[in-house]
Design a protein around this motif. Sequence first.
Motif: not given
Length: 157
Positions: A73-100
């Motif tokens: 109402q003050i700013g004359g904008g939309m009554p909600f915030s627009m979605p944005t994407a934030v890229i964050v590091p994943g929390d998956a543990s590394p995959r160990r493979v036997y390759e001598p």
Amino acid sequence: MDYQQVFAISAAGMSVEHTRVDVAALNLANANTTQGSGGVRYQPLRVVATSLPASNSAGSFSARFDAEMARAQIGGGMPFSMPTAVIVPGDASPRRVYEPDNPFADNKGFIEYPGVNPAQEMIGMMGAMRAYEANVAAMNMEKTLVLRTLDLGGNQS
């Protein structure tokens, strides 16, 4: 609501889904890399879609809703915030493979690959593509409705 705001909603959704597809493709492309530049292993990424700044995320729903309505109402904008994407590091543990025979293997013959699950990434990519298509369909419907409204207004002569 202004028709430009309606188009902006679909555009913001398409932007978030585009980012999700890009990150899934990046994770899949690096699923079998042993190390990146500087000898650092690739860390899988994930996308978090948010519509509120982190400082405003606290409080009850009604308090946040009232604050957003007052801001609009003050700013004359939309009554909600627009979605944005934030890229964050994943929390998956590394995959160990036997390759001598691999030159990057440790003393026991194991090598660590990034913790990327290809099936999960493909499912996420397909979901993002469907959501993107839904936003395109919504934008096309919005365009059709705006054109019909303009046609109705033009026939009043």
